[in-house]
Design an enzyme around this catalytic site. Structure first.
Site, short mmCIF file in Angstrom:
data_model
loop_
_atom_site.label_atom_id
_atom_site.label_comp_id
_atom_site.label_asym_id
_atom_site.label_seq_id
_atom_site.Cartn_x
_atom_site.Cartn_y
_atom_site.Cartn_z
N CYS A 1 162.66 100.71 32.39
CA CYS A 1 161.54 99.84 32.77
C CYS A 1 160.93 99.26 31.51
O CYS A 1 161.29 99.60 30.40
CB CYS A 1 160.51 100.63 33.55
SG CYS A 1 161.20 101.57 34.93
N ARG B 1 164.41 94.53 31.62
CA ARG B 1 164.47 96.00 31.67
C ARG B 1 164.11 96.55 33.04
O ARG B 1 164.17 97.77 33.25
CB ARG B 1 163.53 96.58 30.62
CG ARG B 1 163.90 96.23 29.20
CD ARG B 1 162.89 96.81 28.23
NE ARG B 1 163.01 98.25 28.16
CZ ARG B 1 163.65 98.91 27.19
NH1 ARG B 1 164.24 98.25 26.24
NH2 ARG B 1 163.71 100.21 27.19
N TRP C 1 162.10 99.37 37.18
CA TRP C 1 163.43 99.54 37.77
C TRP C 1 163.38 100.87 38.51
O TRP C 1 163.22 101.92 37.89
CB TRP C 1 164.51 99.55 36.69
CG TRP C 1 165.89 99.67 37.20
CD1 TRP C 1 166.69 98.66 37.66
CD2 TRP C 1 166.68 100.88 37.30
NE1 TRP C 1 167.92 99.17 38.04
CE2 TRP C 1 167.93 100.52 37.83
CE3 TRP C 1 166.43 102.22 37.00
CZ2 TRP C 1 168.94 101.46 38.06
CZ3 TRP C 1 167.42 103.15 37.22
CH2 TRP C 1 168.67 102.76 37.74
N ASN D 1 158.27 105.20 31.51
CA ASN D 1 159.72 104.98 31.57
C ASN D 1 160.40 106.34 31.48
O ASN D 1 159.96 107.19 30.70
CB ASN D 1 160.22 104.11 30.41
CG ASN D 1 159.70 102.71 30.48
OD1 ASN D 1 159.14 102.28 31.48
ND2 ASN D 1 159.86 101.97 29.39
N GLY D 2 161.50 106.51 32.21
CA GLY D 2 162.21 107.78 32.16
C GLY D 2 162.19 108.47 33.52
O GLY D 2 161.83 107.87 34.54
N GLU E 1 186.63 94.98 31.17
CA GLU E 1 185.37 94.32 30.88
C GLU E 1 185.18 93.06 31.74
O GLU E 1 184.09 92.80 32.24
CB GLU E 1 185.29 93.98 29.39
CG GLU E 1 184.08 93.17 28.97
CD GLU E 1 182.76 93.86 29.23
OE1 GLU E 1 181.72 93.18 29.13
OE2 GLU E 1 182.74 95.07 29.53
N LYS F 1 182.15 92.32 34.39
CA LYS F 1 181.30 91.14 34.33
C LYS F 1 181.23 90.46 35.69
O LYS F 1 180.15 90.05 36.14
CB LYS F 1 181.82 90.14 33.29
CG LYS F 1 181.54 90.53 31.88
CD LYS F 1 180.05 90.44 31.56
CE LYS F 1 179.67 91.37 30.45
NZ LYS F 1 179.64 92.79 30.80
N GLU G 1 179.13 92.54 38.11
CA GLU G 1 177.71 92.62 37.77
C GLU G 1 176.93 91.40 38.23
O GLU G 1 175.80 91.54 38.71
CB GLU G 1 177.56 92.76 36.25
CG GLU G 1 177.90 94.13 35.71
CD GLU G 1 177.75 94.20 34.20
OE1 GLU G 1 177.10 95.14 33.71
OE2 GLU G 1 178.27 93.32 33.50
N HIS H 1 202.60 101.45 41.12
CA HIS H 1 202.26 102.82 41.50
C HIS H 1 201.10 102.87 42.48
O HIS H 1 200.39 103.88 42.55
CB HIS H 1 201.94 103.65 40.25
CG HIS H 1 203.10 103.77 39.31
ND1 HIS H 1 204.26 104.45 39.63
CD2 HIS H 1 203.30 103.27 38.05
CE1 HIS H 1 205.10 104.38 38.61
NE2 HIS H 1 204.54 103.67 37.64
N LYS I 1 168.63 96.28 31.81
CA LYS I 1 169.34 96.11 30.55
C LYS I 1 169.55 97.42 29.79
O LYS I 1 170.67 97.82 29.53
CB LYS I 1 168.57 95.12 29.67
CG LYS I 1 169.22 94.84 28.33
CD LYS I 1 170.50 94.06 28.48
CE LYS I 1 171.09 93.64 27.16
NZ LYS I 1 172.37 92.96 27.34
#
Length: 605
Positions: free
Chosen positions: A2, A27, A75, A101-102, A482, A486, A489, A505, A600
């Site tokens: 956050c 954030r 968040w 935050n946390g 990656e 992307k 996301e 396979h 983020k």
């Protein structure tokens, strides 16, 4: 994950806090809140709102005066996004305000005890526990009240606290979640990220874990959670406020993709040593004898940083001939790993604050391991905890999804691999070859960016897909991982990445016209093997978009990228796939800079 911002001084605080929240919204952006007071005020005034900072701003009354305040953009961890669950959290008497935050790991246990004592909770959050503990403390000072409360807290926190009876100060504390003080002229700031501070000051103090601070308008002091004084020396922030602006682009992601030629130039600048065909990495704190004694390298990161670490491991093995591998830090720290004294550990994090990576670093240090950091943010927690490392100098990255920082991290690994290789067995000729390739990168990235219109057209064609597959072999596989991430996301299209050699396979069962495949096909010694994978897909009526150095006959479309050295090709092959994800999301009307459910800087588990 956050955002916290606070101010104490003489200015009208609400506009400052709202501006700071807007800079920190990457954030967390599911709810926001603000609380203000002043030396002459009778108490605390608070406004909270579910949604974005603009929703909060619309609720703040015109007369909302104050010269001290704290604010938060959230968040969600405990409790769904709502007005009530938004921070700050106040006690029933409206005397104590807390932003946090946390995660409080023992929140349920503490909540049950407090409820048994008659405390009524207004929210579902873990943070409200901290508020009530502070409010119930009988200590004489706000500092002591906060310190007493924190004795009961297990977990991570970055907190800022105000109290109506002590309205000349803000008390803050850190354990595992960043807290940065901004030092002004007869005014003080606090934030979870320097992005909220640089408009007003570039003089900052970063708290360490277990450290607290008291901010007054004309002074600050730092001390431990046990009360011992600490010495805090302000440092100058490298980046100016303009670095955090959008710079004429429609989104931060587009801006940051376009900045990559300059960003790569920065990570190379001043580090190349032509005389010995190597590079200078002064921050490693690793001399040649120590480098030669390394028997293995383990790279730890999360998400995009893990993918960069996979490419980094390949570069180190190829150039330095040291066995190397990468692992998600979140898995490593929980599997009771064997910590070998001959192994060099490398922690990778854009923010330098990623909690899973930081916790792994702390565990490794406890067991006597040597740890290097590859991070973007100077002075961040991982940079301070590590024995040495490499800054990637990508500049501020505001979009939630990482682009330029990923690219610069991989280039930083190429520099590290070259450095270790030249100490060991890499020849002068190969050193020169790699250096020439590195110097070509900024110009070649520019070439790729000029093809954006063509990539945009392809993105519009593939935007209707419900799912996509990404494949690559050896060096190409991390690029596929990656690129797949992307797309997931920011477009919310389901995507999977597989080694091209693994298709037969299992994943071939998924191939059909409705499932496009993006194939990484570099012009290297595995070219024919990769072409064989395209044949397998085409034989099953699959659509193929290839990223290659030359048009591929079996592909429906090919994005052609410039050829560099084989070792460095993955850096370039990732760039067009960033643009593909961007324009796919744009075509689908997604909120590109703030994708749902993400934030983020991941400072929680």
């Amino acid at each position: 994950m956050c955002g916290i911002v606070g101010y104490i001084g003489k200015r009208d605080v609400a506009p400052l806090l709202l501006e700071g929240l807007q800079r920190l919204e990457y954030r967390g952006y599911d709810s926001a809140g603000i609380v203000v007071t002043s030396p002459k005020a009778a108490g605390l005034k608070m406004v909270k709102a579910k949604g974005r900072v603009r929703d909060l701003e619309a609720r703040v009354p015109k007369r909302f005066a104050g010269t001290t305040g704290i604010a938060h953009t959230r968040w969600a961890t405990h409790g769904a996004p709502s007005d009530v669950n938004a921070h700050p959290h106040l006690d029933p008497e409206n005397k104590v305000a807390v932003v946090h935050n946390g995660i409080v790991d023992n929140a349920a246990e503490l909540r049950a005890k407090l409820e048994a004592d008659g405390v009524v909770f207004a929210s579902e959050t873990d943070t409200e526990v901290i508020t009530h503990l502070i409010a119930r403390s009988q200590a004489d000072s706000l500092e002591e009240k906060v310190r007493e409360a924190l004795k009961h807290i297990e977990g991570t926190y970055g907190i800022a606290v105000m109290h109506a009876d002590f309205n000349d100060r803000i008390v803050v504390a850190r354990n595992g979640s960043p807290v940065v003080l901004g030092i002004g002229e007869k005014e003080m700031f606090v934030a979870s990220d320097v992005a909220a501070l640089v408009t007003h000051t570039r003089q900052v103090v970063t708290l360490d874990d277990g450290e607290m601070a008291t901010l007054k308008a004309d002074d600050f002091r730092t001390y431990t959670t046990t009360g011992a004084s600490t010495t805090a020396t302000p440092e100058t922030v490298e980046w100016e406020a303009a670095s955090y602006d959008m710079g004429g682009h429609d989104t931060y992601m587009h801006k940051e993709i376009s900045e990559q030629p300059d960003a790569v130039d920065r990570v190379l600048r001043g580090r190349i040593d032509d005389r010995f065909s190597t590079v200078h990495l002064g921050g490693l704190n690793l001399d040649a004898r120590e480098a030669r004694s390394i028997r293995r390298i383990k790279i730890l990161g999360c998400g995009t940083s893990y993918h960069a670490g996979l490419i980094g491991a390949s570069l180190i093995e190829g150039m330095a001939r040291i066995p190397a591998d990468a692992e998600p830090a979140s898995e490593f720290r929980y599997r009771n790993p064997v910590v070998d004294p001959d192994t060099l550990y490398i922690a990778v994090s854009q923010s330098g604050e990623t909690y899973d990576v930081l916790a792994a670093v702390q565990e490794l240090k406890r067991k006597g391991a040597r740890v290097l950091g590859v991070v973007n943010v100077v002075g961040s927690a991982i940079a301070r905890e590590a024995d040495g490392g490499v800054y990637v100098h990508a500049g501020p990255e505001v979009c939630v999804v990482s682009t330029k920082c990923f690219t610069n991290t991989v280039v930083a690994f190429a520099l590290l691999a070259l450095h270790l290789g030249r100490i060991r067995d890499l020849s002068v000729t190969d050193g020169k070859r790699i250096i020439e390739g590195l110097r070509k990168l900024p110009g070649q990235i520019e070439e790729i960016l000029k093809t954006e219109d063509e990539i945009k057209k392809l993105a519009q064609e593939y935007a209707g897909a419900q799912s996509m597959m990404f494949i690559g072999r050896v060096r190409g596989y991390p690029v596929a991982l990656e690129a797949s991430l992307k797309l997931k996301e920011i477009s919310y299209i389901h995507a999977e990445a597989y080694p091209a050699s693994e298709l037969k396979h299992g994943p071939l069962a998924l191939i059909e016209p409705a499932l496009p495949t993006v194939a990484i096909v570099p012009d290297d010694d595995l070219l024919e093997k990769n072409r064989a994978a395209l044949e397998e897909i085409k034989a099953r009526s699959g659509r193929i978009l290839a990223v290659a150095h030359q048009p591929q006959e079996k592909a429906d479309h090919t994005i052609v990228v410039p050829k560099n050295e084989d070792e460095l090709d993955p850096i370039l092959m990732g760039i067009p796939l960033q643009l593909l994800a961007y324009h796919t999301a744009l075509a689908m009307g997604r909120d590109i800079d703030k994708p749902r459910n993400l934030a983020k800087s991941v400072t929680v588990e």
